[in-house]
Design a protein around this motif. Sequence first.
Motif, mmCIF file in Angstrom:
data_model
loop_
_atom_site.group_PDB
_atom_site.id
_atom_site.type_symbol
_atom_site.label_atom_id
_atom_site.label_comp_id
_atom_site.label_asym_id
_atom_site.label_seq_id
_atom_site.Cartn_x
_atom_site.Cartn_y
_atom_site.Cartn_z
ATOM 1 N N SER B 84 0.837 -1.197 0.000
ATOM 2 C CA SER B 84 0.000 0.000 0.000
ATOM 3 C C SER B 84 0.871 1.246 0.000
ATOM 4 C CB SER B 84 -0.904 -0.011 1.242
ATOM 5 O OG SER B 84 -1.384 1.279 1.494
ATOM 6 N N TYR B 115 -4.367 9.375 1.793
ATOM 7 C CA TYR B 115 -4.670 8.017 2.241
ATOM 8 C C TYR B 115 -5.791 8.012 3.271
ATOM 9 C CZ TYR B 115 -3.904 3.335 4.140
ATOM 10 O OH TYR B 115 -4.074 2.038 4.553
ATOM 11 N N GLY B 119 -8.378 6.681 0.900
ATOM 12 C CA GLY B 119 -8.016 5.274 0.920
ATOM 13 C C GLY B 119 -7.195 4.857 -0.284
ATOM 14 N N ASP B 120 -7.500 5.420 -1.420
ATOM 15 C CA ASP B 120 -6.810 5.055 -2.652
ATOM 16 C C ASP B 120 -6.304 6.336 -3.301
ATOM 17 O OD1 ASP B 120 -7.662 3.762 -5.887
ATOM 18 O OD2 ASP B 120 -5.983 3.202 -4.600
ATOM 19 N N GLU B 426 -5.615 -4.621 5.430
ATOM 20 C CA GLU B 426 -5.401 -3.232 5.024
ATOM 21 C C GLU B 426 -5.875 -3.023 3.598
ATOM 22 O OE1 GLU B 426 -3.020 -1.937 2.688
ATOM 23 O OE2 GLU B 426 -3.691 0.111 3.121
ATOM 24 N N ARG B 430 -8.929 -0.525 2.397
ATOM 25 C CA ARG B 430 -8.700 0.493 1.374
ATOM 26 C C ARG B 430 -9.700 0.326 0.223
ATOM 27 N NH1 ARG B 430 -4.174 0.203 -2.118
ATOM 28 N NH2 ARG B 430 -3.314 -1.422 -0.796
ATOM 29 N N THR B 431 -9.950 -0.910 -0.145
ATOM 30 C CA THR B 431 -10.891 -1.183 -1.232
ATOM 31 C C THR B 431 -12.312 -0.795 -0.818
ATOM 32 O OG1 THR B 431 -9.489 -3.045 -1.880
ATOM 33 C CG2 THR B 431 -11.683 -2.952 -2.850
ATOM 34 N N LYS B 433 -13.160 1.517 1.226
ATOM 35 C CA LYS B 433 -13.257 2.981 1.209
ATOM 36 C C LYS B 433 -13.444 3.478 -0.224
ATOM 37 C CE LYS B 433 -10.651 5.139 4.384
ATOM 38 N NZ LYS B 433 -9.513 5.843 5.010
ATOM 39 N N SER B 533 -11.797 9.456 -4.831
ATOM 40 C CA SER B 533 -10.374 9.239 -4.573
ATOM 41 C C SER B 533 -9.514 10.010 -5.561
ATOM 42 C CB SER B 533 -10.038 7.745 -4.673
ATOM 43 O OG SER B 533 -10.766 7.001 -3.729
#
Lengths: 321, 571
Positions: B84, B115, B119-120, B426, B430-431, B433, B533
Amino acid sequence: MNDVLYDVACAMDADDRPISFLARSSGVYQSNDAGDTWHKVSEGHATAVEVSPSFARDQTVFAGLAGGICRSTDHGASWQTVSLGSPAPIVSCMAISPSFENDATVLAGTMEDGVFASRDGGHSWASSNTGLFTSNIVSIAISPDFRQDHLMVLNTEACLFRSANSGKSWQEIESFDVDSEVATVALSDDIAQDGFVLAVTNNGRGYQSRNTGRSWLEVTGLPTELEVVDGAILGKSSDQYTIVLFAAYSIMICTIRGGVVTTTVEAASTSVRVSSASMTRNLEGNQFVLLGLDDGTTRKCTLAVTDETKSWARPGMETSL
Amino acid sequence: MGHLAPGNDDRASGIERREFRRQVIARMESRTATTVVHRPHVFGGMQAGIHKLAGVLRPTLGPQARVTASASINPNGVPELLESGGIIARRMFQLPDAEQNIGAMLLRDMLTRVYDLGGDGVATASVVFESVFDEGIREITAGVDPTRLRSFLRQGLVTILEELDRQRLDIQEGQRLRQVARTVCAELDLADEIGELFALLGAHGNVEVRKGQNDMLQSTLIDGAYWDGTVHHPLMLIDQVGRRADVELCTVFVSDLDIVEPADMVRVLEVARQLPVSGLMLIARQISPSATSVLMANSTASFRIYGVRVAGESVAHQTSALIDLAIVTGARLFRSAAGDTVISLHASDFGHARRAWITRTQFGLIAPAGNGQVVRQHVGSLRQRCIAASDEEQKAVGRRIARLTSSSAIIWVDGANIDAIDRRKELAERTVKAVRGALSQGALPGAGAALLACRVPLTRLLTSSRDPDQQAACRVLLRSLESPARVLAANSGIEAAVVLDRAERAGRGFALNVVTGVVEDVCQAGILDSFGSMCIAVQSAVSAAAQALTIDTLVMRGSMTATQRKRSENA
């Protein structure tokens, strides 16, 4: 103790004769002679009943009990019961997919436990309440084009919900905001083209949608103060829809064009209050109607197409017990 | 420099103490010595630091996940294997060179915010920042005023964001959501599972990621609503299988009261016993030991009683949860601030649910019996609040809506070992989000295509402008918009110039599909990025880089490096 009549259901058998079922507190009853005579086919406090749209081929009937669902696949001769878990839900309504032969999808609405769905023809059931914030289900309407659009509309005590994924999850139809309870929701047979959905409240106010329930407009011209119990869309001609409303003491047939009621006909009347209704079409295109009344009796009639413009006759009500 | 400690002889120790003090002060001064660097030498070191950090993150842009090994803080610790970009950036604490460190930390700070918010998009933000900074230096060296350049870069950013908004795609169906998930998460099973969950749950759905107990990826929809909370006494669950209690026909008392007196507990139990229920969930802030004893003594197999308290990051969160509980169950909320006490308790003050469950850390209600219209109005008001709320508040309100509308799910991630499970967790978070953002805000053509399409309005701005500084800003942004596509091509071993040329000829929405190696319509190919994002990444990168270009002076702690000393001698 009174033997309460909760629900009625009818279908055409393989010989194009109406076969009917009643859900009563004493059990499930069946009539093979268009409602003239009845016999008990299943014990148990039955609160809802629904017949497969392909009954002529699969002979399948479902009945909702207090705590479970019973199913017959042999024309009502024998029944198997499946529990819905504990505490025992009370089934208030049922709906079977128009393409039941292919997708084996059945839904049961309950009074306090939301929706249960079966995807295997009734062998197993699971709750299907994602997106709901109320558990009191009044009725379920499934799209005639369900095989393609997977569309359902759920009528609850709080509001309408819409599902476009076969009932796996629900979204509140926020645009439908009315003060009264909705008595019936009906979807057009031609919904793939016209997106037409009708909702009528129990005090007779009608609303239509032209985009499968996403947005709504009020239908004007319905008979005022009509206490509606149930309803359905009979047919469509050009941009005109013919609907039937099962009111407390009558059957009303209305035509709607552009959101305005253009004609209203009282097709039949009864002195005893109607509590439930079911309708099935025969090969001639006429509608066999079975009404359940508050006194526990039933009435039947046939709504006949009279001419090419599909206006409906006023045949009067026949009596049956 | 020797180290002298004061001795015992009075006269000699005085001299030694003074010498010791002098050495300590000299040592402190060397550590707090300040080095100042002015233009035009400001950018060299900073740029090198930015390149170092951006170089570490560049492989994480794709197409395949690349692993970075980060040394543990513990000298004997095992290195972390990271994929990440956000986590990698966080692990970069300090570069040895002070000037480089300033540049790297500026970039790191921006990436950390990207981040946390999106998240991405960390890798995208990194390459865009690097490009804006590099191109900006070139323009400043050529004579452009940095402050005016910053101002025009921000204007150009508005044009970019407007163009991104024009390209926004509304996505609701499962296939599109899976595609967005796959853009973030290279593990297809995990990506598809998350996409499917959000297709069911909707934009306000809550997906909680947990570490699995076995080596299978699993997910489950939560029936009903659930909250974080704890039982008031662990003995309440001690006899329950798996430390989980299930109660049917449960009545609920909702409060933030401190139930101290046993008599108060008796009052609650007496009223609850009047109801045709099988159990009681008593929600209170505190229950004293003596009141707990009364509760436990009256809890039987036919009438189970559980005392729980609502957890929350703050009192406001706890109060919100209690309000939701009261509405969804039809209970009256007893509030200590309002002076409520159990003396006024009636049977009608209890809420109800068909079923309830309690574990050590959470409790839930299935088919709660609140008035549907009241719940509907409450959910509607929360949805309205979401519209104008800040990001943080949107998340909090969104969780409330998810609970009230039975729109929650749990996904358990698996892995070969603990580290693998941590990485997967993690990645899943992230995915989640990114997919939630895509569902609520929409998606964009991926693989850099959306940014490439923003060159058109910027080119118009460039050709219509008469201001040389504005033209410079447009040139900087035009070049920077290509950087994600360039890096993707380079990571795939394909000549970037060829890819960009083909994409430009093919038109809007076309970019390199790194899987097929062909420039094609990325939307048709199912390559999508989360709109939210991407906007956060681009906005943060351009704003931060524009600000960094206006730096006039560096002030660093510590002695001069040899390079700095030589530079100052030559100045």
